[in-house]
Write a protein that holds these residues in place. Structure first.
Motif, PDB file in Angstrom:
ATOM      1  N   ASP A 118       4.166   2.584 -13.407  1.00  0.00           N
ATOM      2  CA  ASP A 118       5.348   3.213 -14.006  1.00  0.00           C
ATOM      3  C   ASP A 118       6.542   3.144 -13.054  1.00  0.00           C
ATOM      4  OD1 ASP A 118       3.905   3.867 -16.263  1.00  0.00           O
ATOM      5  OD2 ASP A 118       3.510   5.935 -15.634  1.00  0.00           O
ATOM      6  N   THR A 119       6.289   3.374 -11.768  1.00  0.00           N
ATOM      7  CA  THR A 119       7.358   3.297 -10.770  1.00  0.00           C
ATOM      8  C   THR A 119       7.897   1.880 -10.665  1.00  0.00           C
ATOM      9  OG1 THR A 119       6.398   5.126  -9.499  1.00  0.00           O
ATOM     10  CG2 THR A 119       7.944   3.685  -8.343  1.00  0.00           C
ATOM     11  N   ALA A 120       7.004   0.896 -10.683  1.00  0.00           N
ATOM     12  CA  ALA A 120       7.439  -0.508 -10.632  1.00  0.00           C
ATOM     13  C   ALA A 120       8.353  -0.831 -11.810  1.00  0.00           C
ATOM     14  CB  ALA A 120       6.228  -1.428 -10.627  1.00  0.00           C
ATOM     15  N   HIS A 122       0.816  -1.213   0.000  1.00  0.00           N
ATOM     16  CA  HIS A 122       0.000   0.000   0.000  1.00  0.00           C
ATOM     17  C   HIS A 122       0.851   1.265   0.000  1.00  0.00           C
ATOM     18  CE1 HIS A 122      -4.002  -1.686   0.308  1.00  0.00           C
ATOM     19  NE2 HIS A 122      -3.555  -2.552   1.187  1.00  0.00           N
ATOM     20  N   ALA A 123       2.050   1.187   0.617  1.00  0.00           N
ATOM     21  CA  ALA A 123       2.867   2.394   0.759  1.00  0.00           C
ATOM     22  C   ALA A 123       4.278   2.231   0.208  1.00  0.00           C
ATOM     23  CB  ALA A 123       2.940   2.800   2.230  1.00  0.00           C
ATOM     24  N   HIS A 124       4.551   1.151  -0.517  1.00  0.00           N
ATOM     25  CA  HIS A 124       5.895   0.957  -1.053  1.00  0.00           C
ATOM     26  C   HIS A 124       5.835   0.071  -2.296  1.00  0.00           C
ATOM     27  CE1 HIS A 124       5.570  -3.011   0.860  1.00  0.00           C
ATOM     28  NE2 HIS A 124       6.505  -3.375   0.009  1.00  0.00           N
ATOM     29  N   ILE A 125       6.900   0.113  -3.067  1.00  0.00           N
ATOM     30  CA  ILE A 125       7.105  -0.803  -4.190  1.00  0.00           C
ATOM     31  C   ILE A 125       8.561  -1.237  -4.152  1.00  0.00           C
ATOM     32  CG2 ILE A 125       6.998  -1.144  -6.688  1.00  0.00           C
ATOM     33  CD1 ILE A 125       5.098   1.221  -6.842  1.00  0.00           C
ATOM     34  N   THR A 126       8.798  -2.542  -4.250  1.00  0.00           N
ATOM     35  CA  THR A 126      10.158  -3.074  -4.300  1.00  0.00           C
ATOM     36  C   THR A 126      10.277  -4.035  -5.467  1.00  0.00           C
ATOM     37  OG1 THR A 126      10.386  -2.912  -1.889  1.00  0.00           O
ATOM     38  CG2 THR A 126      11.963  -4.317  -3.043  1.00  0.00           C
ATOM     39  N   ALA A 127      11.339  -3.914  -6.222  1.00  0.00           N
ATOM     40  CA  ALA A 127      11.626  -4.834  -7.321  1.00  0.00           C
ATOM     41  C   ALA A 127      12.977  -5.490  -7.069  1.00  0.00           C
ATOM     42  CB  ALA A 127      11.636  -4.102  -8.659  1.00  0.00           C
ATOM     43  N   ALA A 128      13.077  -6.773  -7.381  1.00  0.00           N
ATOM     44  CA  ALA A 128      14.339  -7.479  -7.173  1.00  0.00           C
ATOM     45  C   ALA A 128      14.566  -8.481  -8.296  1.00  0.00           C
ATOM     46  CB  ALA A 128      14.355  -8.200  -5.829  1.00  0.00           C
ATOM     47  N   VAL A 129      15.813  -8.658  -8.652  1.00  0.00           N
ATOM     48  CA  VAL A 129      16.238  -9.688  -9.597  1.00  0.00           C
ATOM     49  C   VAL A 129      17.027 -10.715  -8.810  1.00  0.00           C
ATOM     50  CG1 VAL A 129      17.720 -10.188 -11.578  1.00  0.00           C
ATOM     51  CG2 VAL A 129      16.263  -8.153 -11.587  1.00  0.00           C
TER      52      VAL A 129
END
Length: 397
Positions: free
Chosen positions: A129-131, A96-103
């Motif tokens: 777009d942020t993701a 709800h308050a964050h986005i995290t992407a990881a490889v």
């Protein structure tokens, strides 16, 4: 039949057996040899021979299950898992308050990661777009391009309709209703995506890498801004007829009357969301002077170590445990794993959940269930997305 034909027939049969085991492991994840036999219909000796062949080929690993009981005379039970390939996958956790992407590789290894704070509820296009931007950053860190990503998955804090792949529940992420997040992410990033509810991702992460390793029946609870659950039953994620299972945050509490965002009164999440628990903690910290409520509270783990505020956390655990006791009665899981931001409160929260389960669940069922905090903390959902992507990669290659 000639010796040559017998040898060819035996080889073909062994290959079919190995293929059957690989297919089941790709679908269900880590399994004991007994479960492999049950799910494939193969004999104990056939499973044993196939596992030995696959281990020699480097296709699977076999290790002691951390939570399993000993099999036979003191021999520890073990689980068989597919060996992770070297190829990279992409996982995204939209909170709800964050986005995290990881490889990473799906086995807990992260090669690149990027995160941003963002209230995604009312800004779906900006969130997507942020993701995509964060995914690009994570790929740069990992030294790869979209073409080097073999599969991708993302978790979002809303119910997903399996039939349409669209966000469904109108009371959560209302501006996302009708959006197909998988298609939107694929269009932006250029990688095929699977998208599921974040609590399901947490269940996948904890079962593969955390407190649920080796367990085929568990309830994972994500207690954050809302309260949801991911269910693993018989070694498989359970989503329900249309993918909307696990919404325990909207089970109503006897005697509770607070309005919930779903339009009902007295839902569980109105009493034990991290926002409500922090409000109660601020009230205790203020003491007699209500004007002294701190703007920023200390971390939950720190507050849980103080006697006065630990009572608030334990009481939240009791309330959560009252609902979970009914699920424990109904599903007879091996474990209840509490994650999300509230899960950071640790021992006092777990003690409260345990107390209610012992009080309200049937004694034999309560005795059989372990209640623990998630081992991966707030990263369970991110790792679950990587695990899911790794599983999709295996079934496509």
């Amino acid at each position: 039949m000639s010796d040559l034909h017998e040898s060819a027939a035996l080889s073909a049969r062994r290959q079919r057996t190995r293929t059957a085991l690989l297919a089941v492991l790709a679908e269900y994840g880590a399994l004991s040899r007994a479960d492999l036999g049950r799910l494939t219909g193969l004999s104990r000796s056939a499973v044993g021979s196939a596992v030995a062949d696959l281990r020699e080929q480097g296709a699977v690993t076999e290790e002691t299950a951390p939570h399993a009981h000993a099999a036979g005379r003191g021999r520890p039970a073990s689980v068989v898992s597919l060996r992770r390939e070297s190829g990279l996958v992409l996982g995204i956790d939209l909170g709800h308050a964050h986005i995290t992407a990881a490889v990473g590789t799906g086995d807990g290894t992260v090669a690149g990661e990027a995160t941003a704070e963002l209230d995604i509820d009312d800004r779906p296009e900006e969130a997507l777009d942020t993701a995509a931007a964060l995914a690009a950053d994570a790929m740069r860190q990992a030294g790869c391009e979209p073409g080097g990503i073999l599969a991708a998955a993302a978790g979002i804090p809303a119910a997903m309709d399996l039939r349409t792949r669209a966000v469904r529940a109108p009371t959560v992420l209302a501006r996302w209703i009708g959006l197909d997040p998988a298609a939107e992410l694929e269009r932006r990033i250029g990688v095929p995506f699977e998208v599921a509810n974040d609590a399901e991702m947490g269940a996948r992460g904890e079962r593969a890498l955390g407190a649920g390793r080796g367990l085929n029946d568990l309830i994972y609870v994500k207690a954050s801004h809302g309260v949801g659950s991911g269910l693993v039953l018989g070694g498989q994620i359970y989503r329900g007829a249309s993918g909307l299972s696990g919404e325990i945050g909207h089970i109503q509490l006897p005697g509770a009357s607070n309005w919930c965002r779903c339009g009902n009164r007295g839902c569980l999440e109105t009493a034990v969301s991290v926002v409500e628990v922090r409000r109660q903690l601020g009230h205790v910290l203020a003491g007699a002077d209500r004007r002294s409520v701190p703007r920023e509270l200390p971390p939950l783990a720190e507050l849980a170590a103080r006697p006065a505020t630990a009572r608030v956390v334990t009481d939240a655990g009791r309330t959560l445990g009252r609902v979970l006791a009914d699920l424990v009665n109904f599903l007879n899981p091996a474990a209840v794993i509490v994650g999300g931001e509230l899960g950071r409160a640790g021992a006092p929260l777990i003690a409260g959940v345990r107390e209610s389960i012992d009080r309200y669940a049937q004694p034999a069922v309560a005795e059989a269930v372990e209640v623990v905090a998630g081992a991966l903390g707030v990263r369970a959902e991110l790792h679950g997305a990587l695990v899911m992507a790794a599983g999709r990669r295996r079934t496509r290659t």
